[in-house]
Design a protein around this motif. Structure first.
Motif, PDB file in Angstrom:
ATOM      1  N   LEU B 295      36.348  41.934  38.451  1.00 40.53           N
ATOM      2  CA  LEU B 295      36.396  41.195  39.718  1.00 40.53           C
ATOM      3  C   LEU B 295      37.234  39.930  39.566  1.00 40.53           C
ATOM      4  CD1 LEU B 295      32.594  41.359  40.720  1.00 40.53           C
ATOM      5  CD2 LEU B 295      34.428  42.964  41.335  1.00 40.53           C
ATOM      6  N   ASP B 296      37.863  39.466  40.669  1.00 40.18           N
ATOM      7  CA  ASP B 296      38.543  38.172  40.613  1.00 40.18           C
ATOM      8  C   ASP B 296      37.491  37.056  40.717  1.00 40.18           C
ATOM      9  OD1 ASP B 296      37.896  37.660  43.316  1.00 40.18           O
ATOM     10  OD2 ASP B 296      39.777  38.530  44.026  1.00 40.18           O
ATOM     11  N   ASP B 297      37.933  35.797  40.578  1.00 39.89           N
ATOM     12  CA  ASP B 297      36.973  34.690  40.498  1.00 39.89           C
ATOM     13  C   ASP B 297      36.046  34.628  41.712  1.00 39.89           C
ATOM     14  OD1 ASP B 297      37.730  33.824  38.038  1.00 39.89           O
ATOM     15  OD2 ASP B 297      39.004  32.175  38.756  1.00 39.89           O
ATOM     16  N   ASP B 298      36.628  34.715  42.918  1.00 43.02           N
ATOM     17  CA  ASP B 298      35.802  34.603  44.119  1.00 43.02           C
ATOM     18  C   ASP B 298      34.785  35.734  44.197  1.00 43.02           C
ATOM     19  OD1 ASP B 298      37.148  32.354  44.824  1.00 43.02           O
ATOM     20  OD2 ASP B 298      38.364  33.283  46.407  1.00 43.02           O
ATOM     21  N   LEU B 301      31.997  35.238  41.590  1.00 45.61           N
ATOM     22  CA  LEU B 301      30.995  34.221  41.936  1.00 45.61           C
ATOM     23  C   LEU B 301      30.097  34.706  43.069  1.00 45.61           C
ATOM     24  CD1 LEU B 301      33.144  30.963  41.623  1.00 45.61           C
ATOM     25  CD2 LEU B 301      31.393  31.846  40.044  1.00 45.61           C
ATOM     26  N   ALA B 302      30.686  35.419  44.028  1.00 41.83           N
ATOM     27  CA  ALA B 302      29.882  35.951  45.135  1.00 41.83           C
ATOM     28  C   ALA B 302      28.874  36.978  44.615  1.00 41.83           C
ATOM     29  CB  ALA B 302      30.795  36.587  46.183  1.00 41.83           C
ATOM     30  N   CYS B 303      29.342  37.808  43.703  1.00 40.87           N
ATOM     31  CA  CYS B 303      28.466  38.837  43.120  1.00 40.87           C
ATOM     32  C   CYS B 303      27.306  38.179  42.373  1.00 40.87           C
ATOM     33  CB  CYS B 303      29.297  39.716  42.183  1.00 40.87           C
ATOM     34  SG  CYS B 303      28.329  40.868  41.196  1.00 40.87           S
ATOM     35  N   LEU B 304      27.614  37.169  41.569  1.00 40.04           N
ATOM     36  CA  LEU B 304      26.575  36.496  40.779  1.00 40.04           C
ATOM     37  C   LEU B 304      25.573  35.798  41.697  1.00 40.04           C
ATOM     38  CD1 LEU B 304      28.967  35.062  38.040  1.00 40.04           C
ATOM     39  CD2 LEU B 304      27.205  36.810  37.670  1.00 40.04           C
ATOM     40  N   ALA B 305      26.090  35.163  42.769  1.00 36.11           N
ATOM     41  CA  ALA B 305      25.192  34.459  43.693  1.00 36.11           C
ATOM     42  C   ALA B 305      24.278  35.444  44.421  1.00 36.11           C
ATOM     43  CB  ALA B 305      26.018  33.651  44.696  1.00 36.11           C
TER      44      ALA B 305
END
Lengths: 333, 333
Positions: B295-298, B301-305
């Motif tokens: 995944l790219d950075d955005d 981070l969305a996945c982790l959140a």
């Protein structure tokens, strides 16, 4: 492969459970069990004639089967004298222990000198594949236990016997030394290298007729920390359509693990089914088999009735009552 | 034991995951990874200098490490020419494959003639005991995955690195060939005989200081039918105090099993904890580690959140973010 009939060597078995290999041969192939050989301090008794090597030889025995399992599977020095004498008197030896006959230089030397065979039924003789998880035709049934040594093998053998008597298509699939000594083939699962365990079970239970049942010999318990990995591989490699829950109602702790209590049958049902449905979403729990050998008739029937009422599943002791109701239950799958 | 530094042999790896052994060495012991050797058709690239044997020799490499794993672990004929030449040019060989270097007569003969060593790190060198289930002092952490190859080893190594940096007491405990090649010791668990798997894990993680953490390398997945028995033995032999759930969010089916979807993190949490509490009733699930490499950075981070909100547990990609929050979470155990 192994010459019959057998003289069953019970050694210095510390308790009756330690002789379960010999007990299984006597119960399921009594024609092969001519007698038992017991040493001082032996706490097991199969109620077969106690025989010397010479008496057994005269009665026609061909193979001395080491029908006793010790923790860790060691061939003790106390046994060696008997085993060497047996070879010298013309017996083959067969063993399912981890510690192999073929790794004992004195036994190998004497066997060679006397022209006798050493059979280590625990040694895998096949290069098993890694499991591929592909669904197979035919049906499979597996017994899973609240503990080790609660009657899983007996359940499968009794169901196989009942199905044969009814003219159904069935095969008992041996996964341990007793089963292999009884049937002459199978997979010595606890001696298979970890990565190939589930693949060995797939190999043992291949495609078959749609109305054929494999009755797979269970091993260990999901709740027994020493052996749960083997049980796991049986569930995922066997991909059973039907599970039988096996239990021994007088066990106070897990076998060999004094700090561990037994799980409930409900916990066993839920955990086993969750895991089995990973490999076979259609899997169902169809019955309960209870080893009531330690109970009298009244207590046994009360125990079975209590469990049947609580679990809502056909509940029998296949040794006392036969496996008819468990075989009936397979029709629902 | 194995002479460093290494030239990492990637062979004809069919995809980057097949080279995870080499990738792990490069990531965790970069000083030992001088270069990579790739054959025609190799689909893996560690972004190390591509070197011929002669170039690597000149750069100081001592051992050619077979840093690629194939299904079934076969040493292909296509590799043989390179391996024989490497021995002739003065390299030792090291391998974690099931198919052993020492079982290849040509390699053994050439190694002997050239005075070079063959290291099979997958071969168990200890007679492991049967697990006894007795509680041990010190703490243990195990990562369990929704699938194989989702970052369990990375998670443990990253937590160990973080704990060392904080001056905490910790040890990474290797259970597979990559980990053993990285650390120099461990248990090659998938090559251990079934009955001794859990005992090998107990042996690997003995009594320790009360504030010491073993970070046990995970293997397989409870939901991967080929290898679930190995995972089971890690859970019951390791008797972890803390579990980390590991996941790869873009995986569409279980690795190598096209017919099998991935479980949810909730299902992994519930099943793992149920099983772990058989051996250690105090066990808790303390965090989630997600491999977001795809995944790219955005998106990462969305996945982790999303996962953190859903599971109510600290959720990180230790490769992107470090393992600090997972180490923090151990304080709650």
């Amino acid at each position: 492969m192994i010459e019959t009939p057998y003289l069953l060597f019970l050694g210095d078995a510390p308790d009756p459970l330690a002789a379960k290999v010999a007990q299984g041969i006597k119960d399921w192939r009594p024609e092969n069990a001519i007698g038992q050989f017991r040493m001082d301090g032996c706490k097991a008794d199969l109620r077969l004639p106690d025989m010397t090597l010479a008496q057994a030889k005269a009665a026609g025995a061909k193979t001395l089967v080491i029908g006793v399992a010790n923790r860790g599977g060691v061939i003790s020095q106390a046994w060696k004298k008997v085993l060497v004498t047996a070879l010298e008197e013309g017996f083959d030896l067969a063993s399912g222990l981890h510690n192999l006959l073929m790794d004992e230089p004195d036994l190998v030397a004497v066997a060679e000198a006397c022209g006798r065979a050493l059979h280590d039924v625990r040694v895998p003789e096949v290069d098993y594949p890694i499991a591929n998880g592909v669904p197979r035709t035919g049906k499979r049934c597996l017994a899973v236990g609240t503990d080790c040594s609660v009657g899983k093998m007996y359940t499968a053998l009794a169901m196989d016997r009942e199905m044969q008597a009814r003219g159904m298509k069935s095969t008992f699939r041996a996964t341990g030394q007793t089963g292999i000594l009884i049937t002459g083939d199978g997979v010595p699962l606890d001696a298979v290298v970890a990565d190939f365990m589930a693949g060995a079970v797939e190999w043992l239970t291949p495609d078959n007729d749609p109305d054929h049942w494999d009755l797979i010999e269970g091993q260990g318990s999901l709740f027994h920390v020493s052996y749960s990995g083997v049980t796991m591989a049986l569930i995922h490699g066997g991909a059973p359509d039907a599970l039988i829950l096996s239990h021994e109602p007088t066990r106070t702790h897990m076998r060999g693990l004094p700090g561990y209590g037994l799980p409930t049958l409900e916990a066993l049902r839920d955990l086993s089914l969750t895991l089995a449905q990973v490999a076979n979403p259609a899997c169902r729990v169809v019955g309960v088999s209870v080893n009531t050998a330690a109970l009298d008739d009244d207590a046994a029937l009360a125990c079975l009735a209590e469990i049947e009422g609580r679990m809502g599943l056909p509940t029998v002791d296949p040794f006392r009552q036969g496996a008819g109701r468990l075989v009936d239950a397979l029709a629902s799958v």
